[in-house]
Design a protein around this motif. Sequence first.
Motif, PDB file in Angstrom:
ATOM      1  N   GLN A 317       0.824  -1.199   0.000  1.00 27.17           N
ATOM      2  CA  GLN A 317       0.000   0.000   0.000  1.00 27.17           C
ATOM      3  C   GLN A 317       0.861   1.253   0.000  1.00 27.17           C
ATOM      4  O   GLN A 317       0.532   2.244  -0.663  1.00 27.17           O
ATOM      5  CB  GLN A 317      -0.927  -0.003   1.217  1.00 27.17           C
ATOM      6  N   GLU A 341     -10.706  -2.315  -5.641  1.00 29.02           N
ATOM      7  CA  GLU A 341     -10.628  -1.761  -4.288  1.00 29.02           C
ATOM      8  C   GLU A 341     -10.466  -2.871  -3.257  1.00 29.02           C
ATOM      9  O   GLU A 341      -9.783  -2.685  -2.239  1.00 29.02           O
ATOM     10  CB  GLU A 341     -11.872  -0.926  -3.988  1.00 29.02           C
ATOM     11  N   GLN A 344      -6.901  -3.764  -3.194  1.00 30.30           N
ATOM     12  CA  GLN A 344      -6.152  -2.713  -2.525  1.00 30.30           C
ATOM     13  C   GLN A 344      -6.122  -2.935  -1.015  1.00 30.30           C
ATOM     14  O   GLN A 344      -5.078  -2.803  -0.366  1.00 30.30           O
ATOM     15  CB  GLN A 344      -6.765  -1.343  -2.841  1.00 30.30           C
ATOM     16  N   ARG A 345      -7.259  -3.297  -0.438  1.00 26.97           N
ATOM     17  CA  ARG A 345      -7.324  -3.516   1.006  1.00 26.97           C
ATOM     18  C   ARG A 345      -6.504  -4.726   1.439  1.00 26.97           C
ATOM     19  O   ARG A 345      -6.085  -4.819   2.605  1.00 26.97           O
ATOM     20  CB  ARG A 345      -8.786  -3.688   1.440  1.00 26.97           C
TER      21      ARG A 345
END
Length: 457
Positions: A317, A341, A344-345
Amino acid sequence: MRLPDDLPVASVLPTLIWALERGGNAVLQAPPGAGKTTLVPLALLQAPWLSGKIVVLEPRRLAARAAARRMAALLGEEVGATVGYRVRLDQRVGPRTRVEVVTDGIFTRLIQADPSLADVGLVVFDEIHERSLEVDLGLSLAIETQSALREDLRLVAMSATLDGTRIARLLGDAPLITSEGRAYPVETRYLGGSGDRIGESVLAATRRALAERPGDVLVFLPGAREIRRVAGLLEEAGLPAEVSIHPLYGDLPQEAQDAAIRPAPPGRRKIVLATNIAETSLTIEGVTSVIDSGLARQPRFDPASGMSRLVTGRISQAAADQRRGRAGRLAPGICYRLWSEAEQRALLPQTTPEILEADLAPLALELAQWGVADAASLSWLDPPPPAALAQARDLLRRLGALDDAGSITPHGRKMAELGLHPRLAHMLIRGAELGYGRAACRIAAVLEERDILRSGG
């Protein structure tokens, strides 16, 4: 000497200067674009306590050369006068050089050759958050030099994303100075996973970026192979006449690297296809759109070869944030991420330090040359894992680099001088002794995974 005062880091330079005047070390946290790489060394050149030159560590050759050129330009000089650089196979320094920008491997050679760093008054570790094996080693050796031989030596660590508190504690509870950045808002758009069709995904995102926003486009790809493939797809697809394509990776000739960094001429636009070399340190003027594949080459230990090799993997990240920020340096921008998304987490918060995952044979050889039997006697951000270090030392004994007591042998010192992985260094030395030096060099180039047909060196 009058330095620019319009860069964010300029406001904290008096605090940094004051902290170093009191003696000891300092940590500077500043985001990309704050001006720390350029302004900090020049601001400290006239410090009354500075007893020698300033050595600035940059983790990449391209960044080292670019930083030296920027500083020299601010002084109205050519590189090699007050400011110079040393990187592998290239150096520009002179008798008047007082600021040397070097890569981490060069610094290891400098401190091993002269543990007291007799002609150095300040060592600046730039972009220390990248946490390469040699940066971690160089920092540990510099701390030992300061504590045992050179109380007057100053150390400055500069980082964009790493927890500055940890570094400050390692440097003797050094002052932690924070500079705000100067960035424009960047909109983030998730385009979904690219799977194995990274070229086609980048092509679609590039067309979209060119249509949606003026300015240049910076594309992050994992390596030179993918860069060449995407460049070919873009050329085949046909681009507007005013758009040019520029690759950017470490093994390119310097002229090609310079062309990628320079602003596009008026009325023209450029697409820069880069590895993670463009995440930090470099400023590529004109970029308003970033396309991020989310991938990078990372070192991993390969039991089959007994050495580390570069493996394509997901970025962290923190790295994704660094790449995203490149779109907002000069104006509001857009970052197109080729993942979702949800993905991404799931990314790791920070990139895992190389010292925790890589083959430690090179580190073990450097420690033996330094005369350290117990790695725990040095100060580390992350100490080398004992089991991996023991395995590395066992290999060095079998190669004849260490004796039974763990001390470095004359053969081991020859190996260390070559700056290669110990297996390759041993092969080159023995190959030369047997009359097969040229063949050994060719094999070493292949095992290092360098494209000897295309890289030009």
